[in-house]
Design an enzyme around this catalytic site. Structure first.
Site, PDB file in Angstrom:
ATOM      1  N   ARG A 198     -46.052 -17.981 -11.626  1.00 59.37           N
ATOM      2  CA  ARG A 198     -46.059 -19.429 -12.153  1.00 59.37           C
ATOM      3  C   ARG A 198     -45.207 -20.244 -10.976  1.00 59.37           C
ATOM      4  O   ARG A 198     -45.447 -21.227 -10.738  1.00 59.37           O
ATOM      5  CB  ARG A 198     -45.561 -19.733 -13.379  1.00 59.37           C
ATOM      6  CG  ARG A 198     -46.715 -19.280 -14.500  1.00 59.37           C
ATOM      7  CD  ARG A 198     -46.383 -19.878 -15.895  1.00 59.37           C
ATOM      8  NE  ARG A 198     -44.914 -19.058 -16.255  1.00 59.37           N
ATOM      9  CZ  ARG A 198     -44.934 -18.115 -17.039  1.00 59.37           C
ATOM     10  NH1 ARG A 198     -45.942 -17.254 -17.161  1.00 59.37           N
ATOM     11  NH2 ARG A 198     -43.751 -17.349 -17.512  1.00 59.37           N
ATOM     12  N   ASP A 206     -33.285 -24.133  -6.580  1.00 57.30           N
ATOM     13  CA  ASP A 206     -33.947 -24.629  -7.638  1.00 57.30           C
ATOM     14  C   ASP A 206     -35.291 -24.279  -7.227  1.00 57.30           C
ATOM     15  O   ASP A 206     -36.119 -24.823  -6.612  1.00 57.30           O
ATOM     16  CB  ASP A 206     -33.869 -26.283  -7.570  1.00 57.30           C
ATOM     17  CG  ASP A 206     -34.440 -26.782  -8.959  1.00 57.30           C
ATOM     18  OD1 ASP A 206     -35.142 -25.833  -9.586  1.00 57.30           O
ATOM     19  OD2 ASP A 206     -34.664 -27.955  -8.954  1.00 57.30           O
ATOM     20  N   LEU A 207     -35.854 -23.173  -7.795  1.00 59.76           N
ATOM     21  CA  LEU A 207     -37.234 -22.756  -7.731  1.00 59.76           C
ATOM     22  C   LEU A 207     -38.302 -23.581  -8.281  1.00 59.76           C
ATOM     23  O   LEU A 207     -39.689 -23.168  -8.218  1.00 59.76           O
ATOM     24  CB  LEU A 207     -37.507 -21.166  -8.097  1.00 59.76           C
ATOM     25  CG  LEU A 207     -36.505 -20.325  -7.534  1.00 59.76           C
ATOM     26  CD1 LEU A 207     -36.641 -18.792  -7.854  1.00 59.76           C
ATOM     27  CD2 LEU A 207     -36.853 -20.282  -6.039  1.00 59.76           C
ATOM     28  N   LYS A 208     -38.017 -24.716  -9.055  1.00 61.43           N
ATOM     29  CA  LYS A 208     -38.809 -25.695  -9.552  1.00 61.43           C
ATOM     30  C   LYS A 208     -39.138 -26.560  -8.495  1.00 61.43           C
ATOM     31  O   LYS A 208     -40.369 -27.362  -8.355  1.00 61.43           O
ATOM     32  CB  LYS A 208     -38.378 -26.391 -10.580  1.00 61.43           C
ATOM     33  CG  LYS A 208     -38.157 -25.543 -11.975  1.00 61.43           C
ATOM     34  CD  LYS A 208     -37.429 -26.367 -12.860  1.00 61.43           C
ATOM     35  CE  LYS A 208     -37.410 -25.609 -14.279  1.00 61.43           C
ATOM     36  NZ  LYS A 208     -36.652 -26.525 -15.310  1.00 61.43           N
ATOM     37  N   ASP A 258     -31.110  -0.313 -20.400  1.00 65.51           N
ATOM     38  CA  ASP A 258     -31.108  -1.128 -19.355  1.00 65.51           C
ATOM     39  C   ASP A 258     -30.761  -0.548 -18.112  1.00 65.51           C
ATOM     40  O   ASP A 258     -31.521  -0.460 -17.080  1.00 65.51           O
ATOM     41  CB  ASP A 258     -30.007  -2.290 -19.618  1.00 65.51           C
ATOM     42  CG  ASP A 258     -30.530  -3.294 -20.552  1.00 65.51           C
ATOM     43  OD1 ASP A 258     -31.623  -3.450 -20.983  1.00 65.51           O
ATOM     44  OD2 ASP A 258     -29.504  -4.061 -20.824  1.00 65.51           O
ATOM     45  N   ARG A 316     -30.048 -19.043  -9.800  1.00 70.27           N
ATOM     46  CA  ARG A 316     -30.300 -20.441 -10.359  1.00 70.27           C
ATOM     47  C   ARG A 316     -28.958 -21.374 -10.189  1.00 70.27           C
ATOM     48  O   ARG A 316     -27.898 -21.046 -10.157  1.00 70.27           O
ATOM     49  CB  ARG A 316     -30.682 -20.697 -11.750  1.00 70.27           C
ATOM     50  CG  ARG A 316     -31.909 -19.840 -12.152  1.00 70.27           C
ATOM     51  CD  ARG A 316     -32.245 -19.875 -13.679  1.00 70.27           C
ATOM     52  NE  ARG A 316     -33.361 -19.267 -14.101  1.00 70.27           N
ATOM     53  CZ  ARG A 316     -33.489 -17.905 -14.346  1.00 70.27           C
ATOM     54  NH1 ARG A 316     -32.164 -17.142 -14.075  1.00 70.27           N
ATOM     55  NH2 ARG A 316     -34.496 -16.965 -14.831  1.00 70.27           N
ATOM     56  N   TYR A 343     -35.968  -1.548 -26.706  1.00 72.95           N
ATOM     57  CA  TYR A 343     -36.820  -0.733 -25.751  1.00 72.95           C
ATOM     58  C   TYR A 343     -36.776   0.796 -26.189  1.00 72.95           C
ATOM     59  O   TYR A 343     -37.679   1.639 -26.459  1.00 72.95           O
ATOM     60  CB  TYR A 343     -36.528  -0.910 -24.289  1.00 72.95           C
ATOM     61  CG  TYR A 343     -36.592  -2.445 -24.061  1.00 72.95           C
ATOM     62  CD1 TYR A 343     -37.475  -3.194 -24.452  1.00 72.95           C
ATOM     63  CD2 TYR A 343     -35.502  -3.003 -23.298  1.00 72.95           C
ATOM     64  CE1 TYR A 343     -37.642  -4.561 -24.131  1.00 72.95           C
ATOM     65  CE2 TYR A 343     -35.603  -4.358 -23.214  1.00 72.95           C
ATOM     66  CZ  TYR A 343     -36.575  -5.039 -23.393  1.00 72.95           C
ATOM     67  OH  TYR A 343     -36.618  -6.528 -23.169  1.00 72.95           O
ATOM     68  N   GLY A 391     -37.357  -9.063 -25.719  1.00 78.22           N
ATOM     69  CA  GLY A 391     -36.775  -7.768 -26.090  1.00 78.22           C
ATOM     70  C   GLY A 391     -35.459  -7.488 -25.326  1.00 78.22           C
ATOM     71  O   GLY A 391     -34.909  -8.244 -24.542  1.00 78.22           O
ATOM     72  N   HIS A 392     -34.853  -6.662 -26.063  1.00 83.35           N
ATOM     73  CA  HIS A 392     -33.510  -6.006 -25.543  1.00 83.35           C
ATOM     74  C   HIS A 392     -33.239  -4.417 -25.583  1.00 83.35           C
ATOM     75  O   HIS A 392     -34.390  -3.987 -25.972  1.00 83.35           O
ATOM     76  CB  HIS A 392     -32.292  -6.725 -26.196  1.00 83.35           C
ATOM     77  CG  HIS A 392     -32.034  -8.095 -25.697  1.00 83.35           C
ATOM     78  ND1 HIS A 392     -31.476  -8.392 -24.379  1.00 83.35           N
ATOM     79  CD2 HIS A 392     -32.062  -9.310 -26.464  1.00 83.35           C
ATOM     80  CE1 HIS A 392     -31.369  -9.790 -24.389  1.00 83.35           C
ATOM     81  NE2 HIS A 392     -31.703 -10.302 -25.623  1.00 83.35           N
TER      82      HIS A 392
END
Length: 384
Positions: A100, A69-71, A165, A45, A139, A134-135
Site C-alpha cells: 500500500r 514520512d512514508l505517506k 519473537d 517514522r 504465535y 498477534g503477539h
C-alpha cells in the site's frame, strides 16, 4: 557520532541493508546484521521512540536512524533510491502494508532485481490468520511450543518473548536473508524471504516432534526428559530462596552431581525411585545458599549452574572472562555474537533518537544534498 559507510568490521562488511522500522524481531534481526558488519540504514517514522528515549533501545544499535514520512511520495521515492543501491530490505509490517505504501516486493525488485526482500511477521504472508493482530505468546500457542512450557502441570508459562519473537522470528529471518543473499550472488536474482514466527517456532521445536514420534512425550508438562519430568534435570531452591539449575543427564555427570552433594541415592534407572531422588535433591540443595553451591560446582562436570537475574549475569566470572556483555555508550548490553577468528564483529554505533542521523545517513547512501534539503523542508524527512 558521525556516520559513514564501511565502519563495520564483521564478515558482512560491504553488505547494505534498508530497514523499515518495526518492533521486536525486525529490529533484533537488523541489530544482528549490523553487529556482523553490514551497513544498515533504519527508516523510522517521525516522532517519539518506542521506549521514551531511543538512546536506551539496544535493539536499535549499530545503525543510523532516518525519519521519513512514508505517506508522502517523495519519502517513498527516497526509499526506492536507497533500495537501488542495497543488497537487502527488511520489513516487519503487516502483510500488504508495504504494498500500500508503494514499497512492496514488486516495486522494490523492479528497482533492484538482485534485492533480498526480508519479511518478518507472526502468522506469515498467507493463511487465514495472516492479516490478524498477534503477539509472541499467540504465535507460540498454536505451534505446540507454549503448551509444554514450564513445569506447572496446571497451566503453561510463557518465557517472555524469547521463544517466538527472537527464537522463531528474528533468528530465522537472519538465516533466510543470509541464505538468499548467497544465492543471489550466484544467480544474480533476488527473492522474497517470508519469515513467520509460527514457522520458525515449529522448526525450533523439532526435538519435541522426535520425542513424540518415539513415544517419549505424553503431552503433559513436567513429564519428559527436558521439562523437569526427571529429578536430575530440574530447578532447585537453595537456603537463601534462590535457585540452581541441575542438568545432569548423562550417567557420568549424574555421578559427579551425586558425589559432590554427598548423597547415597537409589538406582535412577528404576522409575520407581524418581520420587525419592527428587526429595533427596530438594532437601540437600536447601541446606546451603546459592553462592555456596556455586562454589561447590564451579567448573565441574556435574552440570549445575546458579540461576541469575540479568544484573548479576553481567558479572559472572565466565561471562566476564569471555566479554559476553560489554559496556557501550554507557549501556551494559550483549556483545555481538557469534565470534569470528579473522573478521571480529563490533558495535558500530549506539542507538539514538528516531531521525538523529537523517541528513548524514542519506548523504552517505548517495542522496544529493539538495534533495535532502527538499525532503526536510517539505516535512517528508525529519532531522531530530
Amino acid at each position: 557520532m558521525t556516520y559513514a559507510l564501511g565502519h563495520g568490521t564483521g564478515p558482512l562488511r560491504g553488505v547494505r541493508v534498508v530497514e523499515l522500522a518495526a518492533i521486536g524481531p525486525g529490529p533484533h534481526a537488523c541489530m544482528i546484521l549490523a553487529d556482523l558488519g553490514a551497513d544498515v540504514i533504519r527508516i523510522d517514522r517521525p516522532g517519539g521512540a518506542m521506549f521514551g528515549s531511543g538512546r536506551f533501545d539496544v535493539l536499535n544499535r549499530g545503525r543510523p536512524s532516518v525519519a521519513l514520512d512514508l505517506k508522502q511520495e517523495s519519502a517513498v521515492a527516497t526509499v526506492l533510491d536507497l533500495v537501488e543501491g542495497a543488497d537487502v530490505l527488511v520489513e516487519g509490517l503487516r502483510p500488504g502494508a508495504t504494498e500500500r505504501l508503494g514499497l512492496g516486493p514488486d516495486a522494490c525488485l523492479a528497482r533492484n532485481p538482485r534485492l533480498v526482500y526480508g519479511r518478518m511477521t507472526g502468522w506469515g504472508q498467507d493463511g487465514p490468520w495472516s492479516r490478524a493482530a498477534g503477539h509472541d505468546m499467540n504465535y507460540i500457542a498454536i505451534t505446540g511450543a507454549l503448551h509444554s512450557s514450564g513445569q506447572d502441570p496446571a497451566r503453561p508459562h510463557f518465557p517472555t518473548n524469547l521463544l517466538g519473537d527472537f527464537g522463531g522470528g528474528s533468528t530465522y529471518l537472519v538465516i533466510g536473508v543470509l541464505a538468499a543473499l548467497i544465492e543471489a550472488r550466484t544467480s544474480g536474482t533476488g527473492q522474497v524471504v517470508d519469515a513467520a514466527i509460527v514457522d520458525g517456532t515449529a522448526h525450533l521445536n523439532a526435538m519435541a516432534a522426535t520425542f513424540a514420534g518415539l513415544g517419549l512425550a505424553s503431552g503433559a508438562r513436567r513429564s519428559g526428559l527436558l521439562d523437569g519430568g526427571t529429578p536430575w534435570y530440574d530447578v532447585y531452591e537453595t537456603a537463601d530462596r534462590k535457585h540452581v539449575s541441575v542438568g545432569a543427564l548423562e550417567p557420568q555427570f549424574y555421578a559427579d552431581l551425586v558425589a559432590r552433594l554427598g548423597l547415597d541415592l537409589p538406582d535412577r534407572d528404576d522409575p520407581a525411585n524418581a520420587g525419592a531422588i527428587r526429595t533427596a535433591l530438594t532437601e540437600r540443595f536447601k541446606e546451603r545458599t546459592q553462592a555456596e553451591w556455586a562454589e561447590v560446582f564451579d567448573g565441574t562436570d556435574a552440570c549445575v549452574a546458579p540461576i541469575l537475574p540479568l544484573a548479576e549475569a553481567y558479572a559472572h566470572p565466565h561471562l566476564a572472562a569471555r566479554g559476553t556483555f560489554v559496556e557501550s555508550a554507557g549501556l551494559t548490553q550483549p556483545a555481538p555474537a557469534p565470534r569470528f577468528s579473522r573478521t571480529a564483529s563490533t558495535i558500530q554505533m549506539p542507538p539514538d533518537e528516531p531521525g538523529a542521523h537523517t541528513r548524514e545517513a542519506l548523504a552517505a547512501w548517495g542522496v544529493a544534498g539538495d534533495d535532502v534539503d527538499r525532503l526536510l523542508e517539505s516535512g517528508a524527512a525529519v532531522q531530530a
